[in-house]
Design an enzyme around this catalytic site. Structure first.
Site, short mmCIF file in Angstrom:
data_model
loop_
_atom_site.label_atom_id
_atom_site.label_comp_id
_atom_site.label_asym_id
_atom_site.label_seq_id
_atom_site.Cartn_x
_atom_site.Cartn_y
_atom_site.Cartn_z
CB CYS A 2 -0.79 0.05 1.13
SG CYS A 2 -1.90 -1.66 1.51
NE ARG A 27 4.10 2.01 -1.73
CZ ARG A 27 5.50 1.70 -1.42
NH1 ARG A 27 6.57 2.25 -1.91
NH2 ARG A 27 5.64 0.94 -0.32
CD1 TRP A 74 -2.49 -4.97 -4.65
CD2 TRP A 74 -1.78 -6.16 -2.80
NE1 TRP A 74 -2.10 -6.10 -5.07
CE2 TRP A 74 -1.86 -6.86 -3.95
CE3 TRP A 74 -1.45 -6.46 -1.64
CZ2 TRP A 74 -1.65 -8.16 -3.95
CZ3 TRP A 74 -0.94 -8.03 -1.53
CH2 TRP A 74 -1.05 -8.60 -2.67
CG ASN A 98 3.08 -0.51 2.86
OD1 ASN A 98 2.46 -1.33 2.30
ND2 ASN A 98 4.32 -0.27 2.60
N GLY A 99 1.70 -2.65 5.29
CA GLY A 99 2.27 -3.67 5.85
C GLY A 99 1.53 -4.89 6.14
CD GLU A 479 10.11 -9.82 -18.02
OE1 GLU A 479 9.59 -8.59 -17.92
OE2 GLU A 479 10.03 -10.58 -16.79
CE LYS A 483 7.29 -6.67 -18.07
NZ LYS A 483 7.50 -7.74 -16.84
CD GLU A 486 3.96 -8.69 -14.69
OE1 GLU A 486 4.34 -8.59 -13.52
OE2 GLU A 486 4.41 -7.97 -15.73
CG HIS A 502 11.73 -33.59 -21.82
ND1 HIS A 502 12.19 -34.71 -21.71
CD2 HIS A 502 12.73 -32.96 -22.55
CE1 HIS A 502 13.24 -34.97 -22.30
NE2 HIS A 502 13.78 -33.91 -22.43
CE LYS A 602 7.34 -0.62 -11.00
NZ LYS A 602 7.39 -1.16 -12.38
#
Length: 607
Positions: A2, A27, A74, A98-99, A479, A483, A486, A502, A602
């Site tokens: 947050c 955030r 968040w 935040n936390g 990556e 992306k 996301e 495999h 983020k």
């Protein structure tokens, strides 16, 4: 995760709080809210969803005050709705957080037994009632806040208002980042320097366990034991003007297009063009003594670490261990005292990576942070910093931070190889020359944006997408898949091309696009064989290669994007850009929120 902001001044603080929340929205954006102390007491405005909803609420029911706190959330405990939105408050106290408060259930049970009524599902509300309980017992605000903080377990950054005390704003941190800013006739607190940049560049970073009482003229800071301490004031390098989207539709697209510039900025800080050599910042250890490297990171930064492992082992001839940070400490790996540990992070605040850094430091390793925020906790606690000069990255899906991380790791690889005599002067010059060409080649890659946009129309119709690559291209495949997941919410997987037989080959049919990252390097022939295996099973190949590679594969691929010829050493830096652009265009076509995708934030500052 947050974001929090607070301000005490002589004028109305609400506009500054809103601007701070706008900078903090990367955030978290499940809900937002602000609270102020006014002549009539404590007032709050909260809203579910994005900041625009809170602004709409404020237009309907205005709020003012010379002392206030704000929050963008968040969600961890409690669903994202207005009831669970911060600030949380009683009739005596308001808190933004935040936390995670790990012992909130025990606190809640105790406080409920003492008559406190909880109105939300959050862990944060326990802090509100704990401070209120001490105030009800007759303690003053300083003592009540200090006693309450001593009972909290977990990680937190807090901004606290106490009704009846309009001359003070409390701040506290344990684990989660928090800065105090010294502005003109005002004091501010915020989750990061970017938040406070429009207000001030004079910042103090609270150390772990610190808490502070802010007035309009300054701050009294105490450590975890309650002793008054002095913390240095530093001048932040972050500018208040570094946040606009400019002509771009989204921050992500702007940040993709900034890559030639920021790659060049990062490289120029490390590369001596006259001698074609890398010069690293001063390190507290000798590179030639490094016998093993441990790399720890999360998400996109972890994929940068995978590329770095390949480079360090093949070029510098140093064995490398790499872990995702959330698993590293719990695996309890044996660590060699005096070894080198690298911690890669855009924000420098990632909770798992920071915990891993502290663990390695306690075990006697040299800890080097590769970070994009020089004022971050990770940068301050590491023995040395290798900065990525990407500038603020607002889009949640990392782009320019990833490529600048790769530039830094390539530079470290060359410096380490030279120090260990693993390469000769001619090889160092060749690889350095290839690295020096990256900014110009990156600008060329951006010219393929229209072609990638056309390909995105086809990929957007898929339910599953497979990315393949070998060597460093495997990390780029991972990556690229990340992306796409996301920001477009399409299921995608990155695989080593040689592992396709495999298992993943069972997925291949005409509905599954297979994106192959294949520069014409020493592994290309093997990758080309895997391409033919996919074609033979009706798969649709989208090939990213150079002209020689595309000619070598020949007919059968559905689409090919011809990228510039570069030294294979630096290919992963260049090939990251088209997979970013492809994911971006797919997300736009699908109508998702590119910069703030669902469920993501983020900076992951909780474990």
């Amino acid at each position: 995760m947050c974001g929090i902001i607070g301000m005490i001044g002589s004028g109305d603080v609400v506009p500054a709080l809103i601007e701070g929340l706008r900078r903090l929205e990367y955030r978290g954006y499940d809900s937002t809210g602000i609270a102020t102390l006014t002549g009539t007491g404590l007032e709050r405005r909260r809203a579910e969803g994005r900041l625009v909803n809170l602004e709409r609420r404020l237009a309907e029911v205005p709020l003012a005050g010379t002392l206030g706190i704000g929050h963008t959330r968040w969600a961890t405990h409690g669903v994202p709705n207005e009831r669970n939105a911060h600030p949380h408050a009683s009739d005596r106290v308001a808190v933004v957080h935040n936390g995670i408060i790990e012992n909130f259930l025990a606190l809640r049970e105790r406080l409920t037994a003492r008559g406190h009524v909880f109105a939300t599902d959050t862990d944060t509300e326990a802090v509100v009632h704990l401070i209120s309980d001490y105030l009800r017992d007759g303690l003053g605000p300083d003592e009540a806040v200090g006693r309450a903080l001593g009972e909290l377990e977990g990680a937190f950054a807090l901004g606290i208002l106490v009704v009846g005390y309009p001359d003070r704003l409390y701040a506290a941190r344990k684990g989660s980042p928090l800065a105090i800013g010294y502005a003109d006739d005002a004091m501010v607190l915020g989750s990061d320097a970017l938040t406070l940049a429009p207000l001030t560049r004079r910042l103090t970073y609270l150390e772990d366990g610190d808490w502070a009482c802010l007035t309009r003229s300054g701050a009294i800071i105490r450590d975890a034991k309650g002793a008054v301490v002095e913390r240095p004031i530093s001048l932040s390098a972050v500018s208040g003007a570094m946040i606009g989207k400019g002509e771009y539709r989204h921050f992500m697209l702007k940040e993709i297009y900034e890559q030639p510039q920021v790659i060049g900025d990062t490289l120029n800080a490390l590369f001596n063009p006259a001698e074609r050599t890398i010069t690293l910042p001063a390190l507290p250890f000798a590179l030639e003594t490094v016998e093993r490297v441990t790399i720890v990171a999360c998400g996109t930064s972890y994929y940068a670490g995978l590329v770095a492992r390949y480079w360090l082992e093949s070029v510098a001839r140093v064995p490398v261990d790499i872990d995702v940070a959330s698993e590293f400490r719990y695996r309890a790996p044996p660590l060699q005292k005096g070894g080198l540990a690298l911690f890669i992070s855009q924000s420098g605040e990632t909770a798992d990576t920071l915990a891993a850094l502290r663990h390695c430091k306690a075990q006697g390793l040299w800890c080097v942070a590769v970070v994009n925020v020089p004022e971050s906790t990770m940068a301050r606690e590491a023995h040395a910093v290798l900065p990525t000069l990407a500038g603020p990255e607002i889009g949640v899906a990392s782009t320019k931070a990833f490529t600048t991380q790769l530039v830094v790791m390539a530079a470290l690889c060359l410096a380490l190889a030279r120090a260990r005599h693993a390469i000769d002067r001619a090889t160092e010059a060749r690889l350095s020359r290839g690295l020096a060409e990256v900014p110009a080649r990156a600008a060329e890659v951006l010219k393929y944006d229209d072609a990638l946009h056309a390909l995105a129309q086809e990929v957007a119709e898929a339910r599953d997408v497979l990315y393949l690559g070998r060597g460093t291209s495997h990390a780029v495949a991972l990556e690229g898949a990340l992306k796409l997941k996301e920001i477009s919410y399409i299921h995608a997987e990155g695989y080593p091309a040689g592992e396709m037989k495999h298992g993943p080959i069972a997925l291949i049919d005409e509905t599954v696009p297979v994106i192959v990252i294949a520069p014409h390097d020493g592994l290309f022939d093997k990758t080309a064989g895997n391409v033919q295996e996919v074609i033979a099973r009706g798969g649709r190949i989208i090939l990213l290669s150079d002209a020689e590679g595309i000619a070598h594969v020949g007919a059968g691929v559905a689409h090919a994007v011809t990228l510039p010829v570069v030294d294979p050493f630096v290919a992963p830096i260049l090939y990251a850009i088209p997979v970013q652009l492809l994911a971006y265009h797919v997300a736009v076509i699908k109508g998702t929120d590119v910069d703030q995708p669902r469920n993501l934030a983020k900076s992951v500052t909780v474990e």
